[in-house]
Design a protein around this motif. Structure first.
Motif, PDB file in Angstrom:
ATOM      1  N   PHE A 102       1.102  -0.890   0.028  1.00 14.84           N
ATOM      2  CA  PHE A 102       0.227  -0.092   0.068  1.00 14.84           C
ATOM      3  C   PHE A 102       1.077   1.006  -0.017  1.00 14.84           C
ATOM      4  CE2 PHE A 102      -3.900  -1.980   2.161  1.00 14.84           C
ATOM      5  CZ  PHE A 102      -4.069  -3.157   0.952  1.00 14.84           C
ATOM      6  N   GLN A 103       0.220   2.458  -0.226  1.00 15.05           N
ATOM      7  CA  GLN A 103       1.001   3.516  -0.168  1.00 15.05           C
ATOM      8  C   GLN A 103       1.280   3.670   1.121  1.00 15.05           C
ATOM      9  OE1 GLN A 103      -0.800   6.693  -2.155  1.00 15.05           O
ATOM     10  NE2 GLN A 103       0.770   7.421  -3.374  1.00 15.05           N
ATOM     11  N   ASN A 116      15.648  -5.270   5.935  1.00 15.11           N
ATOM     12  CA  ASN A 116      13.889  -5.338   5.685  1.00 15.11           C
ATOM     13  C   ASN A 116      13.637  -6.235   4.555  1.00 15.11           C
ATOM     14  OD1 ASN A 116      12.032  -2.957   6.656  1.00 15.11           O
ATOM     15  ND2 ASN A 116      13.885  -1.927   6.560  1.00 15.11           N
ATOM     16  N   VAL A 117      14.335  -6.442   3.568  1.00  9.42           N
ATOM     17  CA  VAL A 117      13.912  -7.501   2.461  1.00  9.42           C
ATOM     18  C   VAL A 117      14.034  -8.657   2.964  1.00  9.42           C
ATOM     19  CG1 VAL A 117      14.122  -8.193   0.013  1.00  9.42           C
ATOM     20  CG2 VAL A 117      14.267  -5.619   0.775  1.00  9.42           C
ATOM     21  N   ARG A 118      15.040  -9.001   3.756  1.00 11.92           N
ATOM     22  CA  ARG A 118      15.143 -10.489   4.128  1.00 11.92           C
ATOM     23  C   ARG A 118      14.288 -10.929   5.383  1.00 11.92           C
ATOM     24  NH1 ARG A 118      21.001  -9.276   4.692  1.00 11.92           N
ATOM     25  NH2 ARG A 118      21.508  -9.201   6.870  1.00 11.92           N
ATOM     26  N   GLN A 161       9.494   3.091  -1.325  1.00 15.41           N
ATOM     27  CA  GLN A 161       8.477   2.348  -1.888  1.00 15.41           C
ATOM     28  C   GLN A 161       8.996   1.048  -2.725  1.00 15.41           C
ATOM     29  OE1 GLN A 161       5.596   2.587  -0.900  1.00 15.41           O
ATOM     30  NE2 GLN A 161       4.233   2.153  -2.426  1.00 15.41           N
ATOM     31  N   ARG A 162       9.913   1.202  -3.432  1.00 14.87           N
ATOM     32  CA  ARG A 162      10.444   0.275  -4.112  1.00 14.87           C
ATOM     33  C   ARG A 162      11.006  -0.787  -3.145  1.00 14.87           C
ATOM     34  NH1 ARG A 162      13.999   4.207  -7.107  1.00 14.87           N
ATOM     35  NH2 ARG A 162      15.492   2.374  -8.101  1.00 14.87           N
ATOM     36  N   VAL A 163      11.730  -0.210  -1.802  1.00 16.81           N
ATOM     37  CA  VAL A 163      12.073  -1.588  -1.019  1.00 16.81           C
ATOM     38  C   VAL A 163      10.982  -2.205  -0.483  1.00 16.81           C
ATOM     39  CG1 VAL A 163      13.273  -1.840   1.273  1.00 16.81           C
ATOM     40  CG2 VAL A 163      13.818   0.008  -0.271  1.00 16.81           C
ATOM     41  N   ALA A 164       9.949  -1.414  -0.166  1.00 18.07           N
ATOM     42  CA  ALA A 164       8.584  -1.970   0.290  1.00 18.07           C
ATOM     43  C   ALA A 164       8.147  -3.305  -0.686  1.00 18.07           C
ATOM     44  CB  ALA A 164       7.311  -1.152   0.536  1.00 18.07           C
ATOM     45  N   ILE A 165       8.403  -2.972  -1.917  1.00 23.34           N
ATOM     46  CA  ILE A 165       7.904  -3.751  -2.965  1.00 23.34           C
ATOM     47  C   ILE A 165       8.661  -4.985  -3.070  1.00 23.34           C
ATOM     48  CG2 ILE A 165       7.645  -4.187  -5.616  1.00 23.34           C
ATOM     49  CD1 ILE A 165       6.548  -1.153  -5.701  1.00 23.34           C
TER      50      ILE A 165
END
Ligand SMILES: Nc1ncnc2c1ncn2[C@@H]1O[C@H](COP(=O)(O)OP(=O)(O)OP(=O)(O)O)[C@@H](O)[C@H]1O
Ligand SMILES: [Mg+2]
Length: 277
Positions: A102-103, A116-118, A161-165
């Motif tokens: 989400f935004q 965050n990503v892992r 936002q790209r990190v969130a994706i």
């Protein structure tokens, strides 16, 4: 009109096979919010079935219930009527098989981009080495390899936002729920993220539901476009007005006449929904 060009990126191995876990079913779905001014019917009688691996975009004027539907599917909100199932199971709460972008969906500010990503894969007991590899792969896809060791607070809004994706994709979700995920991005980044999302969708086999205000984005990405209308401010609950299949063959070209014809058809439906309910 922007031109969609290929951007170099990491090749994604298909992590999952398309199976029933990606099926989405909404049957007679309604949501009534209790407010101080009394009950508000945000959406009513929504029927929609999304096949595993299908890409569905949801468009419609502000207030017609797009986010409400996505929040219900995410398990953040309970519907008050009808049946909501993902993978044949009723949705009651959030789950890792449903990735949500989400935004302003928050990152952990105390973890680096890579951490965050892992985070998700580690939570799901993937080995440290495999989770690191998985994270690096998705960080490369969103073009942030050089920023892997930075903290979210050191990045721009679009980069966050790209990190969130990337964080959601690293979880290998069966269903990806995205609510205006590219709204805050500059035009160039947005185009490249749309291209990546299309590629990821094909390569991962995930079912995607994408809410967007951009009809061009919807037609570029989706197999079907759900046009919603109504909303509390129209005196009619939000509902599905029409579902438009996008049958353009081959690589989609936003400048092609047949592409523009579908865009115009959907725009007409969206605008007819405004005011008319
Ligand atoms: N928590 C809430 N309490 C009461 N009413 C709400 C709540 N959340 C949403 N609504 C109402 O439900 C309707 C649908 O809202 P929703 O956020 O789903 O619309 P939307 O289609 O996502 O709009 P937008 O395009 O502006 O994001 C609106 O009329 C809104 O006012
Ligand atoms: Mg919304």
């Amino acid at each position: 009109m922007t031109e969609k060009t290929a951007t170099p990126g990491a090749t994604v191995r298909p992590h999952r096979v398309v199976d029933e876990s990606g099926r989405v079913l909404l049957q007679g779905v309604g949501k009534q919010y209790a407010t101080r001014r009394g009950p508000v019917d945000a959406v009513a009688d929504v029927d929609l079935e999304v096949a595993p691996g299908e890409f569905v975009a949801v468009v419609g004027a502000s207030g017609c219930g797009k986010s409400t539907l996505l929040r219900i599917l995410a398990g953040f909100e309970r519907h008050t009527a009808g049946v909501v199932e993902v993978g044949g199971r009723p949705v009651r709460r959030p789950g890792p098989e449903r990735g949500v972008v989400f935004q302003d969906y928050g990152l952990f500010p105390w973890l680096t981009v890579a951490e965050n990503v892992r985070y998700g894969p580690r939570q799901r007991r993937m080995s440290r080495t495999a989770a690191k590899r998985r994270a690096a792969e998705y960080i490369e896809i969103v073009g942030l390899t050089r920023f892997a060791d930075r903290y979210p607070g050191e990045l721009s809004g679009g980069m966050q936002q790209r990190v969130a994706i990337a964080r959601v994709l690293a979880n290998d979700p069966a269903v990806l729920l995205m609510d205006e995920p590219f709204g805050a991005l500059d035009a160039l980044t947005r185009t490249s993220m749309q291209h990546e999302l299309r590629r990821l969708h094909v390569e991962t086999g995930a079912t995607v539901l994408l809410v967007t205000h951009s009809i061009e984005e919807a037609v570029y990405l989706a197999d079907r476009v759900v046009v919603m209308a109504g909303g509390a401010s129209h005196g009619v609950p939000g509902h599905v007005k029409e579902v438009v299949p996008v049958t353009l063959a081959g690589e989609r070209d936003v400048n092609a006449p047949d592409f523009n014809a579908v865009e115009r058809q959907i725009a007409a439906l969206v605008h007819a929904g405004v005011g008319a309910g």
